[in-house]
Scaffold this active site. Structure first.
Site, PDB file in Angstrom:
ATOM      1  N   SER A   1      -0.323  -8.318   7.630  1.00 38.68           N
ATOM      2  CA  SER A   1      -1.524  -9.046   8.383  1.00 38.68           C
ATOM      3  C   SER A   1      -0.943  -9.373   9.662  1.00 38.68           C
ATOM      4  CB  SER A   1      -2.255  -9.954   7.650  1.00 38.68           C
ATOM      5  OG  SER A   1      -1.654 -11.007   7.689  1.00 38.68           O
TER       6      SER A   1
ATOM      7  N   GLU B   1       4.126  -4.262  12.306  1.00 38.90           N
ATOM      8  CA  GLU B   1       3.246  -3.194  12.159  1.00 38.90           C
ATOM      9  C   GLU B   1       2.015  -3.899  11.599  1.00 38.90           C
ATOM     10  OE1 GLU B   1       0.537  -1.130  11.067  1.00 38.90           O
ATOM     11  OE2 GLU B   1       1.857  -0.214   9.479  1.00 38.90           O
TER      12      GLU B   1
ATOM     13  N   ASN C   1       0.748  -1.166   0.033  1.00 45.54           N
ATOM     14  CA  ASN C   1      -0.075   0.045   0.012  1.00 45.54           C
ATOM     15  C   ASN C   1       0.784   1.187  -0.118  1.00 45.54           C
ATOM     16  OD1 ASN C   1       0.514  -0.724   2.735  1.00 45.54           O
ATOM     17  ND2 ASN C   1      -0.873   0.441   3.571  1.00 45.54           N
TER      18      ASN C   1
ATOM     19  N   GLU D   1     -10.397  -5.637   9.723  1.00 44.34           N
ATOM     20  CA  GLU D   1      -9.730  -4.625   8.703  1.00 44.34           C
ATOM     21  C   GLU D   1     -10.355  -4.801   7.277  1.00 44.34           C
ATOM     22  OE1 GLU D   1      -5.206  -2.808   8.108  1.00 44.34           O
ATOM     23  OE2 GLU D   1      -5.522  -4.762   8.285  1.00 44.34           O
TER      24      GLU D   1
ATOM     25  N   CYS E   1      -3.098   1.483   6.504  1.00 43.95           N
ATOM     26  CA  CYS E   1      -2.996   1.003   7.758  1.00 43.95           C
ATOM     27  C   CYS E   1      -3.874   1.692   8.570  1.00 43.95           C
ATOM     28  CB  CYS E   1      -1.575   0.832   8.036  1.00 43.95           C
ATOM     29  SG  CYS E   1      -0.465  -0.182   7.215  1.00 43.95           S
TER      30      CYS E   1
END
Length: 476
Positions: free
Chosen positions: A231, A250, A154, A378, A284
């Site tokens: 993930s 993260e 991303n 998410e 995120c």
């Protein structure tokens, strides 16, 4: 369009792989590159190369590490539009958003260059303890060795910068596995760092399957630290396999904002729409949940939907485009299923809820229970829920009722409410009078619960990538 064949970047050289695959545009489906698939043998070569560079990087003075990063910044500035096009093509990131990412990437490497010259220890007042009289002591921070970095699609340049920048600043070699959909950004970086004078082996870029590359990086004893963004499921697996390696993770998020009564919605609405739908919600800390006080709920929803309908859908290379394709067809199917599930369980789809090709239309859901996937998981898509609350206390409980805890935001005119939010929200960062999607690249960034462990932000990442050593002189 970029149509090129890439090779593995190992020990400062471009190495041909035994096998390649086609990389296609998420938006058009057209082939944009041919990408190498590394074998375990080639991953081993990359780790060997990094291990050989370990002493070179450790002994390199701080000003030289800083100079390499400064030259990298200059090259990025000169070739910024090329970098922007790469991101837009491989990630389907709208080109104006891609331009923002490149600007942030440049800023991140600037911070890394500056931080390279600020790595220091401290003196210890040994005579504070009875047994310490006549002794002098100080600490230093030393590089730790080979770092394995696994990055997501991303932010294919800036999230890579948050791993590569501090690694170089701290004097560590790095083996980088970029996301399968966005490898071109990392190969572009490898080219620039090679030209900037980074020693051979200090950066190795290898592409292929997570099973082959990831498992080798996580289990090989020569790799002393893993930094991963992705993930929670993969992050948990990494931690279970990593043993005593340093691990920075993260992971996921379903970030929320609270909108208190009495706030002026004029500036808040456009900001919330941007937080929810920027890069198709594949951020995120994308704004996924909005809890609005009942006194202003109806007005907020009306204005939010009105603003959402102004967003332009289309080609990521069009400067007018706000929302383009999701990263894969599979993600379009998944999110449409989640929306339909929410609808069947009583949620109201007030706008969106459909797809055009690989583009999921910006979707707003009302009356969503906390057990629905669009709320508790998410979504990583242009989907946002807006729920009514009777008080900020209720909102705090709803925000915290999540397996994640990366960042959260609150809009309020009441200082006591703001301080309550800062204290009660169980997240890594609380944004007062802003969306949770806010980030600048030198602030500490990371979460709690299933959002991960450790912190990024150059200074804080350098701390994760260095070891403290104590030196004590006995002068008695």
């Amino acid at each position: 369009m970029i149509k090129t064949k890439k090779d593995l970047f190992i020990n400062g050289n471009w190495i041909k792989a035994k096998e390649y695959r086609y990389l296609t545009s998420p938006y058009s489906g057209e082939v944009i590159a041919s990408i190498p698939i590394a074998t375990e043998q080639e991953v081993n070569l990359a780790i060997e190369s990094a291990e050989r560079a370990r002493e070179i990087m450790k002994e390199m003075p701080a000003y030289e590490r800083a100079a390499i990063l400064e030259r990298l910044v200059n090259m990025f500035e000169k070739r910024s539009e090329e970098a922007v096009e790469i991101i837009a093509l491989e990630a389907a990131k709208p080109i104006t958003t891609a331009r923002d990412e490149v600007a942030r990437t440049i800023q991140t490497y600037k911070f890394a260059a500056e931080e390279a010259k600020r790595i220091h220890g401290e003196t210890i007042p040994m005579d504070a303890a009875p047994g310490g009289r006549g002794r002098a002591a100080y600490t230093v921070r030393e590089s730790i060795g080979v770092i394995g970095a696994i990055t997501p699609f991303n932010f294919p340049m800036n999230l890579v910068a948050h791993k590569v920048g501090p690694a170089i600043a701290a004097g560590n070699p790095i083996v980088l596995k970029p996301a399968s959909q966005t490898p071109l950004s990392s190969y572009f970086l490898a080219e620039l760092l090679h030209d900037a004078g980074l020693p051979p082996g200090a950066l190795n870029v290898i592409t292929g399957t997570g099973k082959v590359i990831g498992d080798k990086l996580v289990t090989d004893p020569r790799v002393v630290a893993i930094t991963f963004t992705g993930s929670p499921e993969v992050g948990t697996d990494i931690r279970n396999k990593a043993g005593l390696k340093r691990v920075t993770l993260e992971l996921g998020s379903n970030a929320a904002v609270i909108v208190d009564k009495g706030v002026d919605l004029g500036n808040i609405i456009p900001r919330c729409v941007k937080g929810a739908f920027s890069f198709q919600g594949q951020v995120c800390i994308s704004l996924q949940r909005i809890y609005v006080h009942e006194d202003i709920y109806n007005v907020f929803v009306e204005k939010f939907v009105e603003e959402t309908k102004q967003l332009k859908i289309g080609n990521p290379l069009d400067p007018e485009t706000d929302v383009s394709a999701l990263i894969s067809k599979k993600d379009v199917e998944r999110t449409l299923n989640w929306i339909e599930e929410a609808r069947q369980e009583g949620a109201e789809v007030i706008t969106g809820g459909a797809a055009e090709g690989n583009i999921l239309l910006p979707t707003v859901l009302l009356n969503v229970s906390s057990s629905m996937k669009v709320s508790c998981q998410e979504v990583f898509a242009p989907i946002v829920i807006i729920n009514k609350v009777q008080s900020t206390k209720e909102a705090f409980e709803l925000v915290n009722h999540s397996r994640y805890g990366l960042q959260a935001g609150i809009y309020t005119e009441n200082i006591h409410t703001a301080l309550d939010a800062a204290e009660r929200l169980h997240v890594g960062g609380v944004m007062i009078n802003d969306i949770p999607t806010f980030r600048v690249d030198h602030m500490p960034y990371g979460g709690v619960k299933e959002s991960g462990i450790g912190r990024e932000g150059i200074k804080y990442a350098v701390e994760e990538m260095t070891e403290m050593k104590l030196i004590v002189f006995n002068r008695n």
